[in-house]
Scaffold this active site. Structure first.
Site, short mmCIF file in Angstrom:
data_model
loop_
_atom_site.label_atom_id
_atom_site.label_comp_id
_atom_site.label_asym_id
_atom_site.label_seq_id
_atom_site.Cartn_x
_atom_site.Cartn_y
_atom_site.Cartn_z
N ASP A 49 50.44 -25.74 -20.66
CA ASP A 49 50.73 -26.41 -21.93
C ASP A 49 49.91 -25.82 -23.06
O ASP A 49 48.70 -25.60 -22.92
CB ASP A 49 50.42 -27.90 -21.80
CG ASP A 49 50.69 -28.64 -23.10
OD1 ASP A 49 51.87 -28.91 -23.38
OD2 ASP A 49 49.73 -28.93 -23.85
N TYR A 54 47.35 -24.80 -32.00
CA TYR A 54 46.05 -24.58 -31.36
C TYR A 54 45.49 -23.24 -31.81
O TYR A 54 46.10 -22.19 -31.61
CB TYR A 54 46.18 -24.60 -29.84
CG TYR A 54 46.61 -25.93 -29.25
CD1 TYR A 54 46.59 -27.11 -29.99
CD2 TYR A 54 47.03 -26.01 -27.92
CE1 TYR A 54 46.98 -28.32 -29.44
CE2 TYR A 54 47.42 -27.22 -27.36
CZ TYR A 54 47.40 -28.37 -28.12
OH TYR A 54 47.80 -29.56 -27.58
N SER A 152 55.16 -35.98 -28.11
CA SER A 152 53.75 -36.27 -27.87
C SER A 152 53.30 -37.40 -28.77
O SER A 152 53.53 -37.37 -29.99
CB SER A 152 52.89 -35.03 -28.13
OG SER A 152 51.51 -35.31 -27.95
N GLN A 177 53.80 -36.85 -24.22
CA GLN A 177 52.45 -36.35 -23.93
C GLN A 177 51.43 -37.19 -24.68
O GLN A 177 51.08 -36.92 -25.83
CB GLN A 177 52.32 -34.88 -24.31
CG GLN A 177 51.01 -34.26 -23.83
CD GLN A 177 50.91 -32.78 -24.14
OE1 GLN A 177 49.96 -32.35 -24.80
NE2 GLN A 177 51.87 -31.99 -23.69
N TRP A 205 47.12 -36.16 -21.57
CA TRP A 205 46.00 -35.32 -21.95
C TRP A 205 44.70 -36.13 -21.98
O TRP A 205 44.72 -37.34 -22.07
CB TRP A 205 46.23 -34.62 -23.29
CG TRP A 205 46.47 -35.45 -24.51
CD1 TRP A 205 47.67 -35.95 -24.94
CD2 TRP A 205 45.50 -35.84 -25.49
NE1 TRP A 205 47.51 -36.64 -26.11
CE2 TRP A 205 46.19 -36.59 -26.48
CE3 TRP A 205 44.13 -35.65 -25.63
CZ2 TRP A 205 45.55 -37.14 -27.59
CZ3 TRP A 205 43.48 -36.19 -26.74
CH2 TRP A 205 44.18 -36.91 -27.69
N SER A 206 43.60 -35.44 -21.86
CA SER A 206 42.26 -36.03 -21.83
C SER A 206 42.07 -37.05 -20.71
O SER A 206 41.56 -38.15 -20.94
CB SER A 206 41.92 -36.67 -23.18
OG SER A 206 40.54 -36.90 -23.29
N ALA A 209 38.60 -38.32 -20.56
CA ALA A 209 38.10 -38.89 -21.83
C ALA A 209 37.17 -37.91 -22.54
O ALA A 209 36.03 -38.24 -22.87
CB ALA A 209 37.41 -40.23 -21.60
N LYS A 216 28.24 -36.47 -16.97
CA LYS A 216 27.16 -35.60 -17.47
C LYS A 216 26.44 -36.18 -18.68
O LYS A 216 25.37 -35.72 -19.06
CB LYS A 216 27.70 -34.22 -17.81
CG LYS A 216 28.78 -34.18 -18.87
CD LYS A 216 29.35 -32.76 -18.98
CE LYS A 216 30.57 -32.71 -19.89
NZ LYS A 216 31.18 -31.36 -19.87
N ASN A 295 38.61 -29.13 -10.45
CA ASN A 295 39.53 -30.20 -10.84
C ASN A 295 40.77 -30.28 -9.96
O ASN A 295 41.35 -31.36 -9.80
CB ASN A 295 39.95 -30.00 -12.30
CG ASN A 295 38.85 -30.34 -13.29
OD1 ASN A 295 37.92 -31.06 -12.96
ND2 ASN A 295 38.95 -29.83 -14.49
#
Length: 334
Positions: A49, A54, A152, A177, A205-206, A209, A216, A295
């Protein structure tokens, strides 16, 4: 790698999609970005994607270079149109017929392909009649430049209207999306039920978060150097809302749940969004190949009812759920 049908179509996508929103052409060097794409291919990811906006078209160029030489039929390539590109003139944004028909040609050139599998409206354009937008998308499909249409961050009403027009025009609107994670659940109340009714899947997406669910970031501690939270070009503004101490404390309390499932916190977060049957794929990004390899362990995981219940009790009360948060810009961006 698992594969799921995208909406009410025969197209299958990998349950993890590799996305290059904040990385290719901006945050990481091109050679590293290409290595990340190669790592995605090696672990079985077939869906990729991107968007013309971008890095102001730079991300599409890097992805096109990275996928050069791969068997096109074995890939699902998604891109998007809406946000400003180029010199950002009066017609360099939005979902007008002019912008869509010009943008698809630019995207195909940069991606080094004759077609994209999914062409997505990056937001809803309040300044362009929806009929004009959907007619332009229909022409893109009939010209063979896109196989399917997606959107989206459209709300339930917009999805219903767009889907009805697409059906009348003989094309398939099969995906949305949206942002979706344990901490951002605004699609659950309205968008998901409407999508299930219409035969539309979510490509989310995300899922971690913006990194807040990776563990971390620690409550009361300085932000780690080199992380997204310290990078103004890499999403620092977006992650701020998830960095409250009560949220970060809850994330740490999820460690036992992750460990019992044989996952780390990031993998748990990705696996969690994939438990939603309306989610076809979760978009992951990476600044180094090792992140992709890690992932991918979330693919195919089935969390137990006990694990899901514990996640809800720990962090569910902190999640944003207001469906009105799915909102498009009030004016076309420039």
């Amino acid at each position: 790698m698992d594969f799921r049908y995208l909406g009410n179509s025969g197209l299958k996508v990998s349950t993890l999609t590799y996305g290059n929103w904040l990385t290719h052409g901006s945050q990481v060097e091109n050679d590293t970005a290409i290595e990340c794409v190669k790592a995605a291919l090696e672990v079985g990811i077939t869906s990729f994607d991107t968007a013309d906006a971008y890095a102001n078209t730079g991300a599409e160029k890097v992805l096109g270079k990275a996928l050069k030489g791969e068997r096109r039929e074995s890939l699902e390539i998604f891109t998007k149109v809406y946000w400003p590109t180029g010199p950002k003139g009066p017609n360099d944004s939005g979902l007008s017929r002019k912008h869509i028909l010009e943008s698809i040609d630019g995207s195909l050139q940069r991606l080094k392909t004759d077609y994209v599998d999914l062409y997505q409206a990056h937001r809803y354009d309040v300044e362009t009649p929806l009929e004009e937008t959907m007619q332009a998308f229909a022409d893109v499909v009939r010209q063979g430049k896109a196989l399917y249409i997606g959107v989206s961050e459209w709300n339930a009403h917009q999805l219903r209207a767009g889907h009805a027009l697409a059906r009348d025009l003989g094309i398939q609107l099969i995906s949305n999306q949206p942002q979706y994670s344990m901490l951002w659940r605004v699609i659950e109340a309205d968008v998901v039920p409407a999508s299930q009714e219409l035969g539309i899947s979510q490509i989310v997406w995300s899922p971690v978060a913006q990194g807040a669910l990776t563990g971390k970031y620690l409550p009361g501690a300085p932000l780690p150097k080199g992380t997204r939270a310290t990078d103004k070009k890499g999403g620092a503004d977006m992650i701020k809302r998830f960095l409250a101490d009560d949220v970060l404390t809850a994330v740490q309390e999820l460690r036992p749940v992750a460990e019992e499932a044989g996952l780390d916190l990031a993998q748990l977060a990705i696996a969690w969004v994939l438990q939603n049957p309306n989610v076809a794929s979760a978009i992951i990004g990476a600044s180094k190949p090792q992140q992709v390899v890690s992932n991918v362990k979330a693919a195919g995981v089935r969390l137990s009812p006990d694990a899901l219940g514990r996640i809800e009790s720990v962090i569910g009360h902190l999640a944003e759920r207001d469906p009105s948060r799915t909102v498009s810009p009030e004016t076309r961006p420039s």
